[in-house]
Every structure is written in structure tokens, then in C-alpha cells.
Design a protein around this motif. Sequence first.
Motif, short mmCIF file in Angstrom:
data_model
loop_
_atom_site.label_atom_id
_atom_site.label_comp_id
_atom_site.label_asym_id
_atom_site.label_seq_id
_atom_site.Cartn_x
_atom_site.Cartn_y
_atom_site.Cartn_z
N LEU A 180 0.82 -1.22 0.00
CA LEU A 180 0.00 0.00 0.00
C LEU A 180 0.85 1.27 0.00
O LEU A 180 0.42 2.31 -0.48
N ASP A 181 2.07 1.19 0.51
CA ASP A 181 2.97 2.34 0.54
C ASP A 181 3.78 2.51 -0.74
O ASP A 181 4.54 3.48 -0.86
N ALA A 182 3.63 1.59 -1.69
CA ALA A 182 4.38 1.68 -2.95
C ALA A 182 4.05 2.99 -3.65
O ALA A 182 2.88 3.33 -3.84
N ARG A 183 5.08 3.72 -4.02
CA ARG A 183 4.91 5.02 -4.69
C ARG A 183 4.77 4.83 -6.20
O ARG A 183 5.42 3.96 -6.81
N ALA A 184 3.95 5.65 -6.79
CA ALA A 184 3.73 5.62 -8.24
C ALA A 184 5.01 6.01 -8.97
O ALA A 184 5.76 6.87 -8.52
N GLU A 185 5.23 5.36 -10.09
CA GLU A 185 6.38 5.68 -10.94
C GLU A 185 6.25 7.06 -11.56
O GLU A 185 7.24 7.76 -11.74
N ARG A 186 5.02 7.44 -11.88
CA ARG A 186 4.79 8.74 -12.51
C ARG A 186 4.18 9.71 -11.50
O ARG A 186 3.32 9.34 -10.71
N ALA A 187 4.62 10.93 -11.60
CA ALA A 187 4.08 11.97 -10.75
C ALA A 187 2.74 12.43 -11.30
O ALA A 187 2.49 12.38 -12.51
N ILE A 188 1.88 12.87 -10.40
CA ILE A 188 0.67 13.56 -10.84
C ILE A 188 1.00 15.04 -10.76
O ILE A 188 2.13 15.43 -11.00
N ARG A 189 0.08 15.87 -10.39
CA ARG A 189 0.32 17.31 -10.36
C ARG A 189 1.43 17.68 -9.36
O ARG A 189 1.64 17.00 -8.36
N ASP A 190 2.11 18.75 -9.67
CA ASP A 190 3.13 19.31 -8.78
C ASP A 190 4.23 18.32 -8.40
O ASP A 190 4.82 18.42 -7.34
N GLY A 191 4.49 17.33 -9.25
CA GLY A 191 5.56 16.38 -8.99
C GLY A 191 5.26 15.36 -7.90
O GLY A 191 6.15 14.63 -7.47
N LEU A 192 4.04 15.29 -7.43
CA LEU A 192 3.65 14.39 -6.35
C LEU A 192 3.56 12.95 -6.85
O LEU A 192 2.88 12.67 -7.84
N HIS A 193 4.22 12.04 -6.15
CA HIS A 193 4.13 10.61 -6.44
C HIS A 193 3.23 9.98 -5.38
O HIS A 193 3.65 9.78 -4.25
#
Length: 168
Positions: A121-134
Motif C-alpha cells: 500500500l505504501d508503494a509510490r507511483a512511478e509517474r508523478a501527478i500534479r506538482d511532482g507528487l508521487h
Amino acid sequence: MTRIDDTPEAWDERTQLTTFLDYTRDTARAKCEGISEEDARRALLPGSPLMTVSGLINHLRWVEYYWFQVVLLGEEDRGPWTDEDPDREMRIAVEFPVKQVLDEYEAQCARNRELASATDLDARAERAIRDGLHVDLRWILLHLTEETARHNGHLDILREMLDGTTGS
């Protein structure tokens, strides 16, 4: 397995998150039961010509694809949308039988269900969404639950307007 309620089998965080998402997914499909091909393609709202039952289900299918495969895994975006037609997934849905649209949505959900069960569940997305947020998988599960639930409200309205069907 089709969920008929939102009560999880266990009370850990993952089970609660995935139970609610599966419940909203199953509710979206249930709202399409018995709909005619013609009604599935009909747009009833003059200000929203893409708002059809088929269009909403196809949108949900591609939203699932985008958040899991493109954002979480970082795969190349092969969605049907373009810069010129960012809502194309809703527009093209009426070209296909509603059963096909529903089957493709179910297949996408099954793939994502398997992926979510094997990912922290803590796995971070490879791609950022807005404002560089993963975002993490937890956020994606919550976001998809919200997105699907919101569109279930649209499906409720359309079905009642189309053929009087309520509930589910």
C-alpha cells in the motif's frame, strides 16, 4: 465475485480499501443489468452529450487503466484519448456492444485487483501527478473508489431517465 454489500471480510486496511473499491465497481456493473443497446448509447443531457451508460463504463475502464498501469507502474500511456479529444474513451464507447464494454471493464478491474493484492500500500507511483507528487497505492485505491462512486450516481440518474430502473 460480485459484492452485494460493502462490509469487508476482515478489518485490516487493505481489505477495507479493496472491499469498498470492489463494491463500487460491482455497483457500476449492476446498474447496467438489463439495459438495451440503444439505451446504453443514448445521451439524455443536452449539456453533456458524452454522458451515456456505455460512455461512463468505458471511462471507468480507462480510468482504472490510467491509474494502475500509467501512473503506478509507469507504463507508456496507450489510452484512447488524445490532446485533441481528451474524452475520446466516452465518445467511442457507443461504437461497441455494451456487453463488450462491460467485459473489458471487468477484465481491467481483475488485472488491477491482482496487481493491488501483490503491491504494498505504501508503494509510490512511478509517474508523478500534479506538482511532482508521487502518490502511493493507498491513494490510488481511494481515488478510484471516489471516482467510481461519483459515476455510479450518474449511472443512477441515466438509468432512471432511460427506463425507470432504480436501485442497485
